[in-house]
Design an enzyme around this catalytic site. Structure first.
Site, PDB file in Angstrom:
ATOM      1  N   ASP A 121       0.796  -1.201  -0.129  1.00 15.10           N
ATOM      2  CA  ASP A 121       0.078   0.008  -0.091  1.00 15.10           C
ATOM      3  C   ASP A 121       0.929   1.298  -0.087  1.00 15.10           C
ATOM      4  OD1 ASP A 121      -1.527   2.149   0.589  1.00 15.10           O
ATOM      5  OD2 ASP A 121      -3.001   1.075   2.046  1.00 15.10           O
ATOM      6  N   ASN A 128       2.645   2.079 -10.488  1.00 19.95           N
ATOM      7  CA  ASN A 128       1.439   2.260 -11.220  1.00 19.95           C
ATOM      8  C   ASN A 128       0.067   2.767 -10.590  1.00 19.95           C
ATOM      9  OD1 ASN A 128      -0.862   1.148 -13.459  1.00 19.95           O
ATOM     10  ND2 ASN A 128      -1.219  -0.016 -11.487  1.00 19.95           N
ATOM     11  N   LYS A 169      12.427   5.763  -3.600  1.00 23.30           N
ATOM     12  CA  LYS A 169      13.408   5.730  -2.505  1.00 23.30           C
ATOM     13  C   LYS A 169      13.491   4.452  -1.970  1.00 23.30           C
ATOM     14  CE  LYS A 169      13.902   9.051   0.360  1.00 23.30           C
ATOM     15  NZ  LYS A 169      13.634   9.979   1.478  1.00 23.30           N
ATOM     16  N   SER A 204       2.524   7.668 -16.065  1.00 22.97           N
ATOM     17  CA  SER A 204       2.206   9.038 -15.792  1.00 22.97           C
ATOM     18  C   SER A 204       0.779   9.053 -16.648  1.00 22.97           C
ATOM     19  CB  SER A 204       3.019  10.088 -16.374  1.00 22.97           C
ATOM     20  OG  SER A 204       2.416  11.435 -16.482  1.00 22.97           O
ATOM     21  N   TYR A 211      -6.146  15.712 -10.209  1.00 27.39           N
ATOM     22  CA  TYR A 211      -5.495  14.871 -11.132  1.00 27.39           C
ATOM     23  C   TYR A 211      -4.167  15.389 -11.714  1.00 27.39           C
ATOM     24  CZ  TYR A 211      -4.867  10.596 -14.058  1.00 27.39           C
ATOM     25  OH  TYR A 211      -4.388   9.595 -14.467  1.00 27.39           O
ATOM     26  N   LYS A 216      -0.130  14.431 -11.759  1.00 28.40           N
ATOM     27  CA  LYS A 216       0.467  13.762 -12.746  1.00 28.40           C
ATOM     28  C   LYS A 216       1.628  14.751 -13.468  1.00 28.40           C
ATOM     29  CE  LYS A 216      -1.242   9.685 -13.084  1.00 28.40           C
ATOM     30  NZ  LYS A 216      -0.474   8.646 -12.576  1.00 28.40           N
TER      31      LYS A 216
END
Length: 270
Positions: A53, A80, A113, A131, A145, A149
């Site tokens: 998560d 994703n 990271k 993206s 949104y 992006k």
């Protein structure tokens, strides 16, 4: 044999990518928030289904560790997981604003990271960020949104240079409309019953957007093939458009001035 770790693999693009990469002989770490509900991916060869998560950093580290333990190393990270908040900005509450960025931006940052020490130790790796054309072109009622992006695009482009000396590639896949449940379970509708000023405009825009979505959507399997192309591309290519509508939209954007392009978009929602 190479290994890819995919976030948001329970449905849509992530699921299609997990299936396609497995079919091509890759090891797949298919991660999702509720792996106990998965009934199909965990029956496939070379697929490890596990919890991740993006809002819980400890699950990111655990998923990476499990992938390395199972397959020896991870070669590609596919960021994703994501969703869209739709509606007038004025109707968004603080929690909705925060969640849009927590998932779409900070989720990408935290997962990236977490994988970097492994990639640096391996002296290479590839990070593919999903993206969207929404990261370079904006439409009404999608301000949060689009902002998320656009942030992913800027983050990715900077990391492209920053990580090159460690032989780590950054690539961005930009789908247009995708025929998934993105307009269902992956959609957060911004509403405020006390705010009527945007009512008629919201109905008009949403109806036109849904009509466009129905007419111009690519199957998630096509996006998975584009992701596979990016994962296997040894060059420094950065962006990969996915879908005929994405190609058309970005071509129109490049060939027109800001003024003309934005007039065209505005006219479509009037």
């Amino acid at each position: 044999m190479k290994t890819i770790l995919i976030t948001g693999a329970s449905s849509g693009i992530g699921r299609a990518a997990a299936v396609y990469f497995s079919q091509q002989g890759w090891n797949v770490v298919a991660t999702m928030r509720s792996p106990e509900k998965e009934k199909e991916l965990n029956q496939m060869d070379r697929v490890l289904v596990t919890k991740l998560d993006v809002l819980e950093k400890e699950t990111i580290a655990e998923a990476i560790a499990k992938g390395i333990e199972r397959f020896g190393k991870i070669d590609v990270l596919l960021n994703n997981a994501g969703y869209a908040a739709v509606g007038a900005l004025e109707a968004a509450n603080d929690l909705q604003i925060k969640k849009q960025f927590d998932v779409n931006v900070f989720g990408v940052i935290h997962t990236t990271k977490a994988i970097l020490p492994h990639f640096r130790a391996s002296q290479g790796g590839t990070i593919i960020n999903i993206s969207s054309t929404a990261g370079r072109v904006a439409f009404p009622l999608l301000s949060l949104y689009h902002a998320s992006k656009f942030a992913v695009e800027g983050l990715s482009e900077s990391l492209f240079y920053e990580l090159a000396t460690h032989h780590i590639k950054i690539k961005v896949v930009e789908p247009g409309n995708v025929a998934t449940d993105f307009t269902g379970r992956s959609l957060d509708i911004l509403t405020d019953d006390s705010l009527e000023a945007y009512g008629a405009y919201t109905e008009l825009v949403v109806n036109k957007q849904m009509e466009s979505f129905r007419k111009h959507s690519s199957p998630p399997e096509l996006i998975a093939k584009t992701i596979f192309e990016a994962a296997n591309d040894p060059t420094d290519r950065f962006r990969y458009l996915a879908g005929e509508d994405a190609e058309f939209l970005m071509r129109m954007r490049v060939e027109n001035s800001d003024e003309n392009f934005m007039k065209t978009i505005a006219a479509n929602f009037s």
